[in-house]
Design an enzyme around this catalytic site. Structure first.
Site, PDB file in Angstrom:
ATOM      1  N   GLY A  79       0.857  -1.197   0.000  1.00  0.00           N
ATOM      2  CA  GLY A  79       0.000   0.000   0.000  1.00  0.00           C
ATOM      3  C   GLY A  79       0.882   1.233   0.000  1.00  0.00           C
ATOM      4  CD  GLU A 123       1.848   0.602   7.809  1.00  0.00           C
ATOM      5  OE1 GLU A 123       0.665   0.254   7.649  1.00  0.00           O
ATOM      6  OE2 GLU A 123       2.414   1.426   7.079  1.00  0.00           O
TER       7      GLU A 123
HETATM    8  C1  SIN Z   1       1.621  -1.461   3.306  1.00  0.00           C
HETATM    9  O1  SIN Z   1       1.751  -0.478   2.571  1.00  0.00           O
HETATM   10  O2  SIN Z   1       2.314  -2.485   3.111  1.00  0.00           O
HETATM   11  C2  SIN Z   1       0.691  -1.473   4.468  1.00  0.00           C
HETATM   12  C3  SIN Z   1      -0.530  -0.672   4.312  1.00  0.00           C
HETATM   13  C4  SIN Z   1      -0.294   0.802   4.189  1.00  0.00           C
HETATM   14  O3  SIN Z   1       0.464   1.372   4.990  1.00  0.00           O
HETATM   15  O4  SIN Z   1      -0.850   1.421   3.289  1.00  0.00           O
END
Ligand code: SIN
Length: 196
Positions: free
Chosen positions: A27, A99
């Site tokens: 993401g 996160e």
């Molecule tokens: C990620 O990007 O791997 C986790 C989700 C996010 O922070 O958007």
């Protein structure tokens, strides 16, 4: 309603056992790389797909008006593209904070574009976390994203930057692109937009 997973993540893997480790981003970690890394490669993982099913109370929304951000859902036979970063274990202090709204670290096999498979970690927000929003129609997700913003900026910019990053890597994600299209259709019809 903020559910802070930082303390839980600290108990999950003893990172001090490793000098460095890989983390897989699917993401915002793909396009907002605000942490030191030793290496970065395009990569993919098996068995998961991206979904805008996680609530964001701290980055792209507020506790009163959460935005929608990505998590992974298990799908048999699926492949999810992303970026893998080799990082020193101290970097997880920063990542756990970033996160913290419902994501837990999970071990995963990461298939690097250099054809190696490494074991690493990925942040997943599962249905049992307090910030989880779950499935909604493409239209409803687009509407919520269009109308949300938080300390990290507008929710639609999370979507657009991720979609651009996928396109830049010739990757197609039907869920992400369908929401982007629905949001653009809605935005172009929105009375807030000044077309002059
Ligand atoms: C990620 O990007 O791997 C986790 C989700 C996010 O922070 O958007």
């Amino acid at each position: 309603m903020v559910f802070d997973t930082q303390a839980l993540n600290k108990q999950r893997q003893n990172l001090t056992d490793f000098d460095d480790t890989w983390v897989f981003g699917y993401g915002s970690l793909i396009y907002k790389v605000d942490f030191d890394h030793i290496a970065c490669e395009n990569a993919h993982i098996h068995g998961f797909e991206r979904r805008f099913w996680q609530g964001s109370h701290d980055h792209r929304g507020t506790p009163e008006k959460p935005g929608r951000v990505l998590t992974l859902t298990p799908v048999e036979g699926a492949t999810c593209f992303g970026k893998a970063f080799k990082v020193e274990h101290q970097v997880f202090d920063h990542l756990d904070h970033r996160e913290k709204n419902g994501y837990l670290r999970h071990s995963i096999d990461i298939h690097l574009s250099s054809n190696r498979i490494v074991q690493g970690l990925v942040y997943i927000a599962s249905p049992d976390n307090a910030a989880y929003l779950g499935h909604a129609s493409i239209e409803d997700i687009a509407k919520q994203i269009l109308n949300s913003s938080g300390p990290s900026g507008e929710n639609k910019d999370y979507l657009f930057q991720l979609a651009d990053a996928l396109r830049a890597n010739n990757e197609v994600d039907e869920h992400v692109f369908a929401i982007e299209k629905a949001l653009c259709d809605r935005y172009s019809n929105s009375p807030q937009v000044n077309n002059t």
